[in-house]
Design a protein around this motif. Structure first.
Motif, PDB file in Angstrom:
ATOM      1  N   PRO A 436      21.218   8.778  11.909  1.00  0.00           N
ATOM      2  CA  PRO A 436      21.416   9.502  12.927  1.00  0.00           C
ATOM      3  C   PRO A 436      20.907   9.399  14.272  1.00  0.00           C
ATOM      4  CG  PRO A 436      20.112  10.594  11.544  1.00  0.00           C
ATOM      5  CD  PRO A 436      20.494   9.331  11.080  1.00  0.00           C
ATOM      6  N   ALA A 437      21.283   9.412  15.520  1.00  0.00           N
ATOM      7  CA  ALA A 437      20.531   9.300  16.811  1.00  0.00           C
ATOM      8  C   ALA A 437      20.898  10.069  17.743  1.00  0.00           C
ATOM      9  CB  ALA A 437      20.830   7.717  17.185  1.00  0.00           C
ATOM     10  N   CYS A 438      21.542  11.449  17.280  1.00  0.00           N
ATOM     11  CA  CYS A 438      21.675  12.406  18.387  1.00  0.00           C
ATOM     12  C   CYS A 438      21.428  13.768  17.812  1.00  0.00           C
ATOM     13  CB  CYS A 438      23.267  12.228  19.093  1.00  0.00           C
ATOM     14  SG  CYS A 438      23.600  13.155  20.253  1.00  0.00           S
ATOM     15  N   LYS A 439      22.391  14.651  17.684  1.00  0.00           N
ATOM     16  CA  LYS A 439      22.397  16.013  17.048  1.00  0.00           C
ATOM     17  C   LYS A 439      22.678  15.904  15.567  1.00  0.00           C
ATOM     18  CE  LYS A 439      23.741  17.997  21.492  1.00  0.00           C
ATOM     19  NZ  LYS A 439      24.223  16.882  21.989  1.00  0.00           N
ATOM     20  N   ASN A 440      22.662  14.862  14.853  1.00  0.00           N
ATOM     21  CA  ASN A 440      23.435  14.517  13.646  1.00  0.00           C
ATOM     22  C   ASN A 440      22.444  14.386  12.533  1.00  0.00           C
ATOM     23  OD1 ASN A 440      23.085  12.289  14.852  1.00  0.00           O
ATOM     24  ND2 ASN A 440      24.954  11.153  14.446  1.00  0.00           N
ATOM     25  N   LEU A 441      21.383  14.631  12.737  1.00  0.00           N
ATOM     26  CA  LEU A 441      20.295  14.372  11.624  1.00  0.00           C
ATOM     27  C   LEU A 441      20.435  15.555  10.512  1.00  0.00           C
ATOM     28  CD1 LEU A 441      16.628  15.060  12.681  1.00  0.00           C
ATOM     29  CD2 LEU A 441      18.595  16.221  13.722  1.00  0.00           C
ATOM     30  N   SER A 442      19.538  15.231   9.393  1.00  0.00           N
ATOM     31  CA  SER A 442      19.866  16.369   8.230  1.00  0.00           C
ATOM     32  C   SER A 442      19.240  17.519   8.435  1.00  0.00           C
ATOM     33  CB  SER A 442      19.591  15.580   7.163  1.00  0.00           C
ATOM     34  OG  SER A 442      19.839  16.614   5.905  1.00  0.00           O
ATOM     35  N   VAL A 443      19.784  18.654   9.259  1.00  0.00           N
ATOM     36  CA  VAL A 443      19.313  19.776   9.463  1.00  0.00           C
ATOM     37  C   VAL A 443      20.344  21.016   9.030  1.00  0.00           C
ATOM     38  CG1 VAL A 443      17.754  19.134  11.079  1.00  0.00           C
ATOM     39  CG2 VAL A 443      20.006  19.858  11.771  1.00  0.00           C
ATOM     40  N   THR A 444      20.004  22.105   8.966  1.00  0.00           N
ATOM     41  CA  THR A 444      21.170  23.018   8.713  1.00  0.00           C
ATOM     42  C   THR A 444      21.756  23.709   9.920  1.00  0.00           C
ATOM     43  OG1 THR A 444      19.361  25.216   8.734  1.00  0.00           O
ATOM     44  CG2 THR A 444      19.859  24.070   6.622  1.00  0.00           C
ATOM     45  N   HIS A 445      22.789  24.543   9.927  1.00  0.00           N
ATOM     46  CA  HIS A 445      23.440  25.010  11.014  1.00  0.00           C
ATOM     47  C   HIS A 445      22.484  25.716  12.035  1.00  0.00           C
ATOM     48  CE1 HIS A 445      26.541  27.179  13.672  1.00  0.00           C
ATOM     49  NE2 HIS A 445      25.702  28.153  13.336  1.00  0.00           N
ATOM     50  N   LEU A 446      21.431  26.498  11.407  1.00  0.00           N
ATOM     51  CA  LEU A 446      20.321  27.320  11.988  1.00  0.00           C
ATOM     52  C   LEU A 446      19.354  26.599  12.845  1.00  0.00           C
ATOM     53  CD1 LEU A 446      19.811  29.827   9.468  1.00  0.00           C
ATOM     54  CD2 LEU A 446      21.100  30.316  11.742  1.00  0.00           C
ATOM     55  N   VAL A 447      19.163  25.048  12.074  1.00  0.00           N
ATOM     56  CA  VAL A 447      18.079  24.459  12.854  1.00  0.00           C
ATOM     57  C   VAL A 447      18.699  23.564  13.817  1.00  0.00           C
ATOM     58  CG1 VAL A 447      16.249  22.737  12.138  1.00  0.00           C
ATOM     59  CG2 VAL A 447      16.539  24.637  10.582  1.00  0.00           C
TER      60      VAL A 447
END
Length: 513
Positions: A436-447
Motif C-alpha cells: 500500500p502506498a496511499c490511504k490503503n494500508l492496514s488501519v481501521t476506518h477510525l484510524v
C-alpha cells in the motif's frame, strides 16, 4: 508487455513519493498517472496540507520538511510577495487558517515534476501519463500483471497500490476492509455495533473561487439546486447551505461567518473564506485578487458512498461535482451578506488555479480508501494510547477527523496522541508483492481518519517505495524481512538514514504535556 522492478499504480501524493523513493534506491520504476498533475490531494484534488501542530519542529520525514521549505522559498523569492502572515505561525502564502501552508497547488505540481525529473532523465523512472489500471491477474500469492486503460500490460516484481481508492487491491481480487468495522472486531469504543462497508467518509469536488472587486456572471442553477438548497444534515439539523459546520461532538453545529467583518489581516475571525485561502491580497504588492479553495462541509457529497456502492464511482463523482456548482450558485445568489443583502456575485470560478478552465479540481478529494488486510492493523486504542513498536517504520499524528459518513451521518473529531506506523500494516496477509502506498494500508476506518492526511500519506508512499527496493535487494518478501530481526533492523537503519523518524522525539512530545 512492459516489464519493471517496481510498478507504482497511481500518482497520488503517496505514489509520487513511492516512485521517488524506489527509483532513488536504484530500482527500475514505472509510475502510472491518471491526472495531469502528479500529487493527488496536494495538487490534482486541491487540498492544502492538513498537518499536526508540531510540524514546524518535526514529526515528519526529511523529504516532507524539504518540500515545505521549498514551497516557502518559492514565495519568498516571488516578485511582489512580502510575508505578512497573520493567521498561523511561519510563512503561509495564502494566510489561511486550516493550515500553515495554504498555497497554489500548481506550485506543488511543479515541485513534484522537478523532484522526479533527474530520475526520469537517468532512465530509472518512467511515467505513463493519462493511464489507470483496469484489470489485474494473479498467480498464487503474487500479482502477475496489471492491464492499463490503453490495453498495455505491466509485469513487475512489486506492485504498489498508490490509487486514492485502493483500486488495485480490488482489481487483484484481494481481501480488503472498507467503511466501518464493528466494535467487536477490534474492541474500538468509537466503532458502531454493526459493520457497514458503505458507511464511508464523503468525497468533495473542490472548486477554486476568486473574489473580484466587482460582480461577475452568475452561473445557472444546476438541476439538483432545489434539492441541495433544502437539504439538511440529518444528525445536525442545520441546512447544508448555511454558515454552519458540524462541530467536534455529534449533533453539535458551529457557526462561521462567510467573510471576516474587516479586511484587516489581524482580524481573528475564523471565517469560511480564509479557511482555505491560497492567495491573500495583503501579501502581494500590488495586491492580487484573493483565491480560496472551497472544500467545506457545504460541498461534502455524502448521499452515496464512492466505493462499492449502488452507483458507479463515475456517477458519484459527477454528483459531487454538481453539488459544488450548486454551492457556488447559492454563494452568488442567496448567501447572507453582512449588509443584509443576499449573494456574492463577485465570487467567480478561478480558471487555471487547479489546472482546469472551470476552476474545478482535476480529481475529487477522496478521504477513504479500500484498505489491505495486513499482518497487523492499527486501531483506535493504538493511536489514543500509543506504544513503541519494534517494527516501526515512521511516525504520524492527526486528530481522528471523521466527516459525517454516507449511511449513518456520524461525524467525529476525537483527540489522539502522536503514534508510530508498524511495518506489519504495510504487508498484505494474502499477497507477497503488493504494497500500500496511499490511504490503503492496514488501519481501521477510525484510524484512516488520522492517516489520510498529507504528511502521513507522504510517509506511507516513501516507506512503501523504500520497502520494495530493500526487498528486491535482499531477495526476500516484506513478511520475511519483518520476521527476521537483523533484516528488519537493516531496513529501519536505511529508513533512518533517508530521514524518516521511526519514533517520536521525546523533546517534541514534552511540548504536549
Amino acid at each position: 508487455m512492459l516489464k519493471t522492478e517496481v510498478a507504482v499504480i497511481g500518482a497520488s501524493l503517496g505514489g509520487v513519493l513511492a516512485a521517488w523513493s524506489a527509483a532513488r534506491a536504484g530500482r527500475q520504476v514505472l509510475l502510472v498517472a491518471q491526472y495531469d498533475w502528479l500529487g493527488g490531494q496536494m495538487t490534482a484534488q486541491g487540498v492544502p496540507p492538513d498537518e499536526h501542530r508540531l510540524i514546524e519542529q518535526g514529526g515528519a520525514s526529511r523529504s516532507y520538511q524539504d518540500f515545505r521549505a521549498a514551497i516557502r522559498a518559492h514565495y519568498r523569492d516571488s516578485e511582489g510577495f512580502t510575508d505578512r502572515t497573520a493567521m498561523t505561525e511561519g510563512l503561509n502564502p495564502g494566510d489561511g487558517w486550516v493550515s500553515r501552508l495554504c498555497f497554489e497547488p500548481e506550485v506543488a505540481a511543479d515541485y513534484f515534476e522537478r523532484l522526479l525529473a533527474p530520475l526520469v532523465d537517468s532512465g530509472r523512472l518512467q511515467i505513463l501519463r493519462g493511464q489507470r489500471a483496469v484489470a489485474a491477474s494473479r498467480s498464487g500469492r503474487r500479482i502477475a500483471s496489471v492491464t492499463l486503460l490503453d490495453g498495455r500490460e505491466i509485469a513487475a516484481d512489486y506492485f504498489l497500490d498508490a490509487t486514492d481508492t485502493g483500486a488495485l487491491i480490488q482489481l487483484a481480487g484481494l481481501p480488503y476492509r472498507l467503511g466501518k468495522e464493528a466494535r467487536a472486531e477490534f474492541g474500538e469504543s468509537l466503532a458502531p455495533e454493526t459493520a457497514n462497508p458503505l458507511d464511508q467518509q464523503p468525497i468533495t469536488h473542490v472548486i477554486a473561487l476568486r473574489r473580484q472587486a466587482s460582480p461577475g456572471p452568475v452561473i445557472e442553477a444546476p438541476p439538483s439546486y432545489a434539492f441541495w438548497r433544502a437539504h439538511r444534515l440529518p444528525q445536525y439539523g442545520h441546512a447544508l447551505f448555511s454558515e454552519f459546520l458540524p462541530g467536534g461532538t455529534q449533533g453539535e453545529s458551529k457557526r462561521f461567518a462567510l467573510f471576516a467583518a474587516s479586511d484587516d489581516p489581524q482580524d481573528p475571525t475564523l471565517d469560511l473564506w480564509r479557511y482555505r485561502r491560497i492567495v491573500a491580497a495583503h501579501q502581494w504588492k500590488p495586491p492580487r485578487e484573493e483565491v480560496s479553495l472551497i472544500n467545506w462541509a457545504q460541498n461534502d457529497y455524502g448521499l452515496q458512498p464512492l466505493l462499492d456502492g449502488p452507483l458507479s464511482e463515475e456517477e458519484v463523482e459527477a454528483a459531487a461535482r454538481e453539488l459544488s456548482l450548486c454551492l457556488l450558485h447559492w454563494l452568488q445568489t442567496e448567501a447572507p451578506r453582512a449588509d443584509g443583502g443576499q449573494g456574492y456575485p463577485e465570487l467567480q470560478p478561478a480558471a487555471g488555479v487547479l489546472g482546469t478552465a472551470d476552476g474545478l479540481a482535476q480529481q475529487v478529494y477522496v478521504r477513504e480508501s479500500r484498505r489491505i488486510v495486513g499482518l497487523d492493523c492499527l486501531t483506535q486504542q493504538r493511536v489514543q494510547q500509543p506504544a513503541v513498536h519494534e517494527d516501526s517504520v515512521g511516525v504520524a499524528w492527526y486528530m481522528m477527523d471523521m466527516h459525517p459518513t454516507c449511511v449513518s451521518g456520524q461525524g467525529l473529531n476525537a483527540h489522539v496522541r502522536p503514534f508510530e506506523l508498524p511495518l506489519g500494516c504495510f504487508i498484505a496477509a494474502d499477497c507477497d508483492n503488493l504494497l500500500p502506498a496511499c490511504k490503503n494500508l492496514s488501519v481501521t476506518h477510525l484510524v484512516n481518519a488520522c492517516t489520510r492526511v498529507h504528511p502521513a500519506e507522504w510517509l506511507i508512499g516513501e516507506v512503501a517505495g523504500a520497502l520494495a527496493a530493500f526487498a528486491l535487494e535482499q531477495g526476500l518478501t516484506p513478511a520475511q524481512i519483518r520476521a527476521d530481526a537483523d533484516r528488519l533492523a537493516a531496513l529501519q537503519a536505511g529508513l533512518s538514514a533517508q530521514g524518516i523518524p521511526l519514533h517520536w522525539d521525546a523533546a517534541l512530545l514534552a511540548q504536549l504535556s
